[in-house]
Design an enzyme around this catalytic site. Structure first.
Site, PDB file in Angstrom:
ATOM      1  N   GLU A 110       0.838  -1.211   0.000  1.00  7.76           N
ATOM      2  CA  GLU A 110       0.000   0.000   0.000  1.00  7.76           C
ATOM      3  C   GLU A 110       0.869   1.256   0.000  1.00  7.76           C
ATOM      4  O   GLU A 110       2.085   1.204   0.111  1.00  7.76           O
ATOM      5  CB  GLU A 110      -0.893   0.026   1.249  1.00  7.76           C
ATOM      6  CG  GLU A 110      -2.322  -0.449   1.032  1.00  7.76           C
ATOM      7  CD  GLU A 110      -3.192   0.601   0.348  1.00  7.76           C
ATOM      8  OE1 GLU A 110      -2.662   1.651  -0.083  1.00  7.76           O
ATOM      9  OE2 GLU A 110      -4.405   0.358   0.241  1.00  7.76           O
ATOM     10  N   ASN A 151      -9.795   5.490   2.786  1.00 13.03           N
ATOM     11  CA  ASN A 151      -8.756   5.182   1.807  1.00 13.03           C
ATOM     12  C   ASN A 151      -8.260   6.440   1.110  1.00 13.03           C
ATOM     13  O   ASN A 151      -7.902   7.404   1.770  1.00 13.03           O
ATOM     14  CB  ASN A 151      -9.250   4.115   0.828  1.00 13.03           C
ATOM     15  CG  ASN A 151      -8.637   2.763   1.114  1.00 13.03           C
ATOM     16  OD1 ASN A 151      -7.435   2.661   1.337  1.00 13.03           O
ATOM     17  ND2 ASN A 151      -9.448   1.731   1.127  1.00 13.03           N
ATOM     18  N   ARG A 195      -7.564  -0.203  13.238  1.00 13.02           N
ATOM     19  CA  ARG A 195      -6.195  -0.010  12.767  1.00 13.02           C
ATOM     20  C   ARG A 195      -6.109   1.188  11.842  1.00 13.02           C
ATOM     21  O   ARG A 195      -7.124   1.715  11.367  1.00 13.02           O
ATOM     22  CB  ARG A 195      -5.678  -1.251  12.039  1.00 13.02           C
ATOM     23  CG  ARG A 195      -6.326  -1.519  10.673  1.00 13.02           C
ATOM     24  CD  ARG A 195      -5.499  -2.530   9.916  1.00 13.02           C
ATOM     25  NE  ARG A 195      -6.071  -2.981   8.673  1.00 13.02           N
ATOM     26  CZ  ARG A 195      -5.956  -2.350   7.503  1.00 13.02           C
ATOM     27  NH1 ARG A 195      -5.322  -1.185   7.434  1.00 13.02           N
ATOM     28  NH2 ARG A 195      -6.480  -2.862   6.403  1.00 13.02           N
ATOM     29  N   ASN A 219      -5.086   3.134   8.311  1.00 13.35           N
ATOM     30  CA  ASN A 219      -5.138   2.832   6.891  1.00 13.35           C
ATOM     31  C   ASN A 219      -4.461   3.978   6.128  1.00 13.35           C
ATOM     32  O   ASN A 219      -3.518   4.575   6.633  1.00 13.35           O
ATOM     33  CB  ASN A 219      -6.569   2.563   6.433  1.00 13.35           C
ATOM     34  CG  ASN A 219      -6.619   1.617   5.254  1.00 13.35           C
ATOM     35  OD1 ASN A 219      -5.915   0.607   5.245  1.00 13.35           O
ATOM     36  ND2 ASN A 219      -7.439   1.903   4.267  1.00 13.35           N
ATOM     37  N   ASP A 231      -9.784   2.261  -4.083  1.00  8.26           N
ATOM     38  CA  ASP A 231      -8.862   2.149  -2.953  1.00  8.26           C
ATOM     39  C   ASP A 231      -8.049   3.436  -2.859  1.00  8.26           C
ATOM     40  O   ASP A 231      -8.592   4.498  -2.583  1.00  8.26           O
ATOM     41  CB  ASP A 231      -7.994   0.909  -3.139  1.00  8.26           C
ATOM     42  CG  ASP A 231      -7.331   0.444  -1.850  1.00  8.26           C
ATOM     43  OD1 ASP A 231      -6.984   1.292  -1.013  1.00  8.26           O
ATOM     44  OD2 ASP A 231      -7.144  -0.779  -1.671  1.00  8.26           O
TER      45      ASP A 231
END
Length: 285
Positions: free
Chosen positions: A18, A148, A100, A102, A196
């Site tokens: 990512e 995202n 969590r 991102n 995303d």
């Protein structure tokens, strides 16, 4: 227009690759493996790569204006004095069970816009927050599922944002660190995957990585789809412009959950000469 002009920049087996980010000060690409808890660097001029393991899942990494890196971690925002052996400290520590970090992005004013999500991706469990250089945190959006892609228009007056399960790329008016007037720029149709990460180019076009979609799409500022880059892996996670002229598009991918992952799943791809990117600001902390 659909094209297949990609090359493999970094052959890897990242579980959840990512967050590609071009670090102009060092001439390197930064990227992370979220579930592998690793921060990677790649120098396209020399081929040199480094890997640093983090103590917990890492959602994003960005360069700091004074040197070193800022990390969006499971339990908050941390900073490194260097990417190899520099010291670590928490800038903001706020553990939330089941949640969590991102994706994240740095705004024109040097603040970090950091996203979170629940591990189970429950609706409303995530946020998008504005983090100042002194560690001050303001929640900009709550009730998010999977925070995202985040990015700004060339003039800094628009903020583009993705909450992946909505299948939308949204746009806000942006002024003085505040957002308003949320509306839809583009919707991803059923069967084409989920939006995303994103990158905005110098023409104001928005490049969107498609999770379960095997592609990156470019949308014009009017929301029209005008280019598709197909990739040989299904889980395409994010993209960023880099290279000496900011003309190369780097694309991260993942292999998590795939029973028979393709050979290149989890690698970093590059599309040379894809467009013209913009220099990204470093975090002010």
């Amino acid at each position: 227009m659909t094209t297949k002009p990609y090359e493999v920049a970094v052959r890897a087996e990242a579980e959840l690759g990512e967050g590609p980010t071009w670090d102009a000060a060092t001439g390197r690409l930064l990227w992370i493996d979220i579930l592998g808890s690793r921060v990677h660097t790649y120098d396209p001029a020399t081929g040199r790569r480094t890997v640093r393991r983090t103590e917990q899942h890492v959602g994003a990494v960005k360069p700091r204006a004074g040197g070193g890196l800022v990390l969006n971690l499971r339990d908050g925002i941390g900073v490194l004095d260097g990417d190899a052996d520099g010291g670590f400290r928490w800038l903001h520590h706020e553990p939330v069970p089941g949640r969590r970090a991102n994706d994240a992005a740095v705004a024109p004013d040097g603040t970090l816009w950091a996203g979170t999500m629940r591990y189970d991706e429950a609706p409303g469990g995530g946020t998008l927050s504005r983090v100042g250089g002194d560690g001050t945190v303001d929640v900009v959006l709550d009730g998010v599922a999977v925070s995202n892609g985040t990015g700004w228009s060339p003039d800094g007056r628009l903020l583009y944002y993705i909450d992946s399960p909505t299948r939308r790329v949204d746009v806000f008016d942006y002024e003085g660190g505040r957002v308003s007037g949320r509306r839809t720029l583009a919707e991803i149709e059923d069967g084409a995957g989920f939006p995303d990460g994103l990158a905005v180019d110098a023409d104001g076009c928005v490049w969107v990585a498609l999770w379960q979609g095997s592609a990156v799409r470019r949308y014009t500022p009017a929301g029209e789809l005008d280019r598709v880059i197909e990739l040989p892996v299904p889980l395409v996670t994010a993209c960023a412009f880099g290279g000496a002229g900011l003309s190369d598009l780097y694309i991260t991918t993942a292999r998590v959950g795939l029973t028979e992952p393709p050979a290149l799943a989890g690698s970093v791809f590059v599309v040379p000469g894809a467009g013209k990117g913009m220099a990204q600001p470093a975090f002010a902390g």
